[in-house]
Scaffold this motif. Structure first.
Motif, PDB file in Angstrom:
ATOM      1  N   HIS A  12      44.864 125.253  94.177  1.00  0.00           N
ATOM      2  CA  HIS A  12      43.434 125.200  93.861  1.00  0.00           C
ATOM      3  C   HIS A  12      42.813 123.972  94.523  1.00  0.00           C
ATOM      4  O   HIS A  12      43.387 122.868  94.470  1.00  0.00           O
ATOM      5  N   PRO A  13      41.650 124.111  95.165  1.00  0.00           N
ATOM      6  CA  PRO A  13      41.042 122.974  95.871  1.00  0.00           C
ATOM      7  C   PRO A  13      40.819 121.747  94.993  1.00  0.00           C
ATOM      8  O   PRO A  13      41.014 120.616  95.457  1.00  0.00           O
ATOM      9  N   LYS A  14      40.441 121.942  93.735  1.00  0.00           N
ATOM     10  CA  LYS A  14      40.218 120.780  92.870  1.00  0.00           C
ATOM     11  C   LYS A  14      41.510 120.030  92.603  1.00  0.00           C
ATOM     12  O   LYS A  14      41.555 118.794  92.612  1.00  0.00           O
ATOM     13  N   ARG A  15      42.575 120.776  92.349  1.00  0.00           N
ATOM     14  CA  ARG A  15      43.878 120.153  92.126  1.00  0.00           C
ATOM     15  C   ARG A  15      44.347 119.437  93.393  1.00  0.00           C
ATOM     16  O   ARG A  15      44.867 118.320  93.335  1.00  0.00           O
ATOM     17  N   LEU A  16      44.140 120.080  94.524  1.00  0.00           N
ATOM     18  CA  LEU A  16      44.562 119.475  95.778  1.00  0.00           C
ATOM     19  C   LEU A  16      43.785 118.189  96.051  1.00  0.00           C
ATOM     20  O   LEU A  16      44.363 117.186  96.492  1.00  0.00           O
ATOM     21  N   ARG A  17      42.492 118.200  95.793  1.00  0.00           N
ATOM     22  CA  ARG A  17      41.693 116.981  95.988  1.00  0.00           C
ATOM     23  C   ARG A  17      42.233 115.836  95.131  1.00  0.00           C
ATOM     24  O   ARG A  17      42.328 114.690  95.595  1.00  0.00           O
ATOM     25  N   LYS A  18      42.590 116.138  93.879  1.00  0.00           N
ATOM     26  CA  LYS A  18      43.098 115.102  92.983  1.00  0.00           C
ATOM     27  C   LYS A  18      44.396 114.514  93.528  1.00  0.00           C
ATOM     28  O   LYS A  18      44.579 113.285  93.573  1.00  0.00           O
ATOM     29  N   LEU A  19      45.291 115.388  93.982  1.00  0.00           N
ATOM     30  CA  LEU A  19      46.563 114.908  94.522  1.00  0.00           C
ATOM     31  C   LEU A  19      46.355 114.080  95.780  1.00  0.00           C
ATOM     32  O   LEU A  19      46.995 113.041  95.976  1.00  0.00           O
ATOM     33  N   LEU A  20      45.447 114.527  96.630  1.00  0.00           N
ATOM     34  CA  LEU A  20      45.186 113.802  97.870  1.00  0.00           C
ATOM     35  C   LEU A  20      44.576 112.429  97.603  1.00  0.00           C
ATOM     36  O   LEU A  20      44.907 111.446  98.289  1.00  0.00           O
ATOM     37  N   ARG A  21      43.704 112.348  96.607  1.00  0.00           N
ATOM     38  CA  ARG A  21      43.122 111.049  96.249  1.00  0.00           C
ATOM     39  C   ARG A  21      44.177 110.122  95.653  1.00  0.00           C
ATOM     40  O   ARG A  21      44.213 108.925  95.964  1.00  0.00           O
ATOM     41  N   GLN A  22      45.027 110.657  94.770  1.00  0.00           N
ATOM     42  CA  GLN A  22      46.062 109.835  94.158  1.00  0.00           C
ATOM     43  C   GLN A  22      47.040 109.311  95.203  1.00  0.00           C
ATOM     44  O   GLN A  22      47.565 108.204  95.073  1.00  0.00           O
ATOM     45  N   ALA A  23      47.281 110.104  96.241  1.00  0.00           N
ATOM     46  CA  ALA A  23      48.207 109.696  97.297  1.00  0.00           C
ATOM     47  C   ALA A  23      47.516 108.887  98.389  1.00  0.00           C
ATOM     48  O   ALA A  23      48.151 108.526  99.379  1.00  0.00           O
ATOM     49  N   ASN A  24      46.212 108.593  98.202  1.00  0.00           N
ATOM     50  CA  ASN A  24      45.431 107.833  99.180  1.00  0.00           C
ATOM     51  C   ASN A  24      45.401 108.499 100.560  1.00  0.00           C
ATOM     52  O   ASN A  24      45.299 107.823 101.586  1.00  0.00           O
ATOM     53  N   ILE A  25      45.505 109.805 100.576  1.00  0.00           N
ATOM     54  CA  ILE A  25      45.400 110.543 101.837  1.00  0.00           C
ATOM     55  C   ILE A  25      43.941 110.732 102.214  1.00  0.00           C
ATOM     56  O   ILE A  25      43.584 110.691 103.393  1.00  0.00           O
ATOM     57  N   ILE A  26      43.088 110.946 101.239  1.00  0.00           N
ATOM     58  CA  ILE A  26      41.646 110.939 101.460  1.00  0.00           C
ATOM     59  C   ILE A  26      41.042 109.863 100.572  1.00  0.00           C
ATOM     60  O   ILE A  26      41.612 109.517  99.536  1.00  0.00           O
ATOM     61  N   GLY A  27      39.918 109.324 100.994  1.00  0.00           N
ATOM     62  CA  GLY A  27      39.290 108.238 100.264  1.00  0.00           C
ATOM     63  C   GLY A  27      38.051 108.676  99.503  1.00  0.00           C
ATOM     64  O   GLY A  27      37.644 109.842  99.546  1.00  0.00           O
ATOM     65  N   PRO A  28      37.415 107.743  98.815  1.00  0.00           N
ATOM     66  CA  PRO A  28      36.214 108.080  98.032  1.00  0.00           C
ATOM     67  C   PRO A  28      35.039 108.540  98.884  1.00  0.00           C
ATOM     68  O   PRO A  28      34.120 109.168  98.380  1.00  0.00           O
ATOM     69  N   GLU A  29      35.068 108.232 100.177  1.00  0.00           N
ATOM     70  CA  GLU A  29      33.960 108.651 101.042  1.00  0.00           C
ATOM     71  C   GLU A  29      33.902 110.163 101.216  1.00  0.00           C
ATOM     72  O   GLU A  29      32.895 110.702 101.676  1.00  0.00           O
ATOM     73  N   THR A  30      34.965 110.872 100.835  1.00  0.00           N
ATOM     74  CA  THR A  30      34.981 112.334 100.962  1.00  0.00           C
ATOM     75  C   THR A  30      34.482 113.035  99.700  1.00  0.00           C
ATOM     76  O   THR A  30      34.404 114.270  99.688  1.00  0.00           O
ATOM     77  N   ASP A  31      34.137 112.267  98.660  1.00  0.00           N
ATOM     78  CA  ASP A  31      33.764 112.896  97.382  1.00  0.00           C
ATOM     79  C   ASP A  31      32.550 113.796  97.513  1.00  0.00           C
ATOM     80  O   ASP A  31      32.469 114.839  96.884  1.00  0.00           O
ATOM     81  N   GLY A  32      31.591 113.418  98.339  1.00  0.00           N
ATOM     82  CA  GLY A  32      30.377 114.215  98.475  1.00  0.00           C
ATOM     83  C   GLY A  32      30.440 115.273  99.545  1.00  0.00           C
ATOM     84  O   GLY A  32      29.461 115.992  99.755  1.00  0.00           O
ATOM     85  N   LEU A  33      31.575 115.392 100.226  1.00  0.00           N
ATOM     86  CA  LEU A  33      31.700 116.352 101.310  1.00  0.00           C
ATOM     87  C   LEU A  33      32.215 117.696 100.802  1.00  0.00           C
ATOM     88  O   LEU A  33      32.969 117.766  99.828  1.00  0.00           O
ATOM     89  N   HIS A  34      31.807 118.750 101.494  1.00  0.00           N
ATOM     90  CA  HIS A  34      32.335 120.080 101.181  1.00  0.00           C
ATOM     91  C   HIS A  34      33.826 120.112 101.469  1.00  0.00           C
ATOM     92  O   HIS A  34      34.335 119.346 102.291  1.00  0.00           O
ATOM     93  N   ASP A  35      34.540 121.013 100.810  1.00  0.00           N
ATOM     94  CA  ASP A  35      35.990 121.104 101.007  1.00  0.00           C
ATOM     95  C   ASP A  35      36.361 121.320 102.467  1.00  0.00           C
ATOM     96  O   ASP A  35      37.416 120.877 102.922  1.00  0.00           O
ATOM     97  N   SER A  36      35.514 121.992 103.225  1.00  0.00           N
ATOM     98  CA  SER A  36      35.823 122.254 104.628  1.00  0.00           C
ATOM     99  C   SER A  36      35.593 121.032 105.507  1.00  0.00           C
ATOM    100  O   SER A  36      36.018 121.015 106.666  1.00  0.00           O
ATOM    101  N   ARG A  37      34.925 119.974 104.975  1.00  0.00           N
ATOM    102  CA  ARG A  37      34.621 118.780 105.762  1.00  0.00           C
ATOM    103  C   ARG A  37      35.508 117.590 105.388  1.00  0.00           C
ATOM    104  O   ARG A  37      35.479 116.570 106.077  1.00  0.00           O
TER     105      ARG A  37
END
Length: 602
Positions: free
Chosen positions: A330-355
């Protein structure tokens, strides 16, 4: 067939058709009448037809090879002038552009006795992407006002007044590196090798023009609306970019994609990508289209099944959307895991999943091979005591730390890398024992042996093929005992800790006093004195979590410590300990890496 009495000399770069027309003029007939009586095809001369060139060679006494050198040959894959490909389809030979100043110079200074035989036609004038005369630095002109049933070459020679008048009206052309490069290529001179040299000549010229047009007039420029002067300026602006740094030019298009709603190649690059997309049926473009497609894969979340100037064959980047679809998460679960692993940062919070994009390897390790601690222990073949020693020494890579939302997890790829760091073959295998046995014989800790293995300090190492993981590693107990450091003291003194950590001794006192660096009161000097010591494991654990300022400066490659502090302030990373609280500036290691990763370009 005998050579004619009245002949003319062949000029360097002159077309066979022009030579035939001047030969006809020397014999006082039109070129069409001359060709009909001498039984050769005028149009076939400029196409390099051997039979027709042979007739002209016999009539003029000029060799077939000399005539063929400037003939534009028709092959199955297009039109060629020597080794330069000029077009995939026909050239407009009936309406070429000419240089009136060259014709006027021929008329006034030509060696032939009769003026009508002096002006001659350059082969480069029929090349549609050549816009200027390299000799007179002027724009070529199209003789639209001249009409003749005997051909434009005959007509020009018979209209010296038009030549003289037009020569006074030519438009000067600024120096153009593209035009100079084309002149060198068409004349067979060596050029500096660059990206354009890998393409057919006509495609290289067009690439420079389209690139320059996007630079000068915007990425939505209408190519069909450009004048000859606009095309010349575009070629000048785009030549250096297309030749040496086309990837950087395209990167600007891809950087705009993150904040846009466009899809596909045309939406990303405007006119540039539309030009490539509309040329998909031309096989000459396939190399360029493939090269641009490979560049796009490095910046955009494209992968197998996608279309971008053709089918995409591999993937370098994922977005939350594409990764969630591929791994069925699920995209929401994946976003959480990616944030916890510091793979994506807070600057991606407002971006669409495809961006929200990231490297493929990061999510692969995170999702496909994620295991918990107990599974990791079994995977490495350790008992619980050994696992705890290694884990507490922070020798293992974790995907993300323990929190209220998720427990510590490891990737099989990371554990495999750890196994590779301690597994190797060296020296005589006689008398080697498993690590567990070597620990008892050498009287040392499991971490001590691991450090020796990672540093490749042990000269006698092997593996038992019947076992797996750490239980398969064999070492020499006597060598381990000899090489494991045996400190005289039960731990490290504050001075030793300060030297190892790159701190002043007062900072060590402050850290131990506040409990940040665990220490113990131990008996030393044969039990005659009691003092406070810090165990080596505690120092390693502290350094695994924290990064002193001296180490940070070295990691960032700066000479002065305050420069490192400034860089961390710009990255939004604050120190955990400061000079006021602990007599030293110390950062949390994970926050440093995360801050630097967030600043790095994607």
């Amino acid at each position: 067939m005998a050579t004619l009495t009245r002949t003319v000399s062949l000029n360097p770069g002159e077309t066979p058709g022009s030579f035939a027309a001047r030969l006809a003029a020397a014999n006082s007939v039109s070129v069409r009448t001359f060709a009909r009586h001498m039984e050769f095809r005028l149009q076939a001369l400029d196409s390099g037809e051997p039979n027709d060139l042979a007739v002209l060679s016999e009539l003029s006494g000029v060799s077939d090879a000399a005539l063929e050198a400037t003939a534009i040959s028709c092959r199955e894959d297009g039109l060629w002038l020597g080794s330069a490909k000029l077009s995939l389809r026909n050239l407009s030979r009936n309406r070429p552009r000419v240089c009136p100043q060259c014709l006027l110079n021929d008329l006034e200074c030509g060696p032939e006795a009769r003026p009508v035989t002096r002006p001659w036609f350059r082969v480069t004038w029929v090349v549609p992407f050549v816009l200027t005369c390299p000799t007179h630095r002027c724009m070529l002109v199209e003789p639209n006002t001249l009409e003749s049933s005997s051909g434009i070459q005959d007509c020009l020679r018979r209209n010296p007044l038009w030549i003289a008048e037009t020569a006074q009206l030519v438009v000067p052309a600024p120096a153009s590196p593209l035009e100079d490069w084309l002149a060198d290529r068409l004349s067979g001179r060596e050029t500096e090798v660059g990206f354009l040299d890998q393409l057919p000549l006509y495609l290289a010229a067009r690439l420079a023009e389209v690139t320059g047009a996007c630079i000068l007039f915007g990425k939505q420029v209408v190519l069909g609306g450009l004048s000859l002067e606009d095309r010349l300026n575009a070629g000048t602006a785009g030549f250096a970019v297309a030749q040496a740094c086309l990837g950087e030019f395209l990167a600007e298009f891809y950087s705009e994609w993150v904040t846009s709603n466009t899809k596909g190649a045309k939406g990303v690059g405007g006119t540039f990508m539309k030009w490539l997309q509309d040329s998909r049926k031309n096989p000459d473009y396939e190399f360029l289209r493939g090269w641009v497609r490979d560049q796009a894969v490095e910046y955009l979340p494209l992968g197998p099944g996608d279309e971008f100037l053709g089918k995409v064959s591999h993937r370098r980047l994922h977005s939350v959307y594409t990764a969630a679809d591929e791994y069925q998460v699920h995209p929401k679960r994946l976003r959480k895991l990616l944030r916890q692993a510091n793979i994506i940062g807070p600057e991606t919070d407002g971006l669409h999943d495809s961006r929200a994009i990231f490297r493929v390897e990061a999510v692969h390790d995170l999702i496909t091979a994620s295991i918990n601690g107990e599974q990791g222990r079994e995977y490495l073949g350790m008992n619980r005591v050994q696992w705890e020693q290694v884990r507490k020494a922070n020798l293992l890579e974790t995907l993300f730390g323990e929190s209220d939302e998720t427990q510590t997890a490891y990737s099989k790829a990371g554990l495999d890398r750890f196994l590779e760091s301690v597994s190797y073959q060296s020296g005589d295998v006689e008398g080697l024992v498993p690590i567990a046995r070597a620990l008892k014989l050498a009287g040392c800790g499991y971490v001590d042996v691991i450090v020796l293995l990672q540093q490749r300090s042990l000269e006698r190492v092997s593996t038992d093929p019947s076992k797996r993981g750490f239980s398969a590693i064999l070492v020499a107990a006597d060598e381990v005992k000899q090489k494991v450091a045996k400190p005289a003291l039960p731990g490290l003194t504050a001075k030793q800790v300060a030297k190892q950590m790159g701190l002043v001794i007062n900072a060590v006192y402050a850290l131990t006093a506040h409990g940040d660096l665990p220490s113990e009161r131990m008996q030393s000097y044969g039990g005659t004195r009691e003092a406070r010591f810090v165990r080596q494991e505690a120092v390693l654990a502290f350094l695994r979590e924290y990064m002193p300022l001296s180490e940070l400066a070295a990691y960032l490659g700066v000479q002065r410590s305050h420069h490192a502090c400034r860089l961390m302030d710009e990255a939004g990373v604050a120190p955990v300990f400061t000079s006021e609280t602990r007599r030293a500036v110390i950062y949390r290691r994970s926050e440093v890496y995360a801050g630097l990763q967030a600043q790095a370009p994607t």
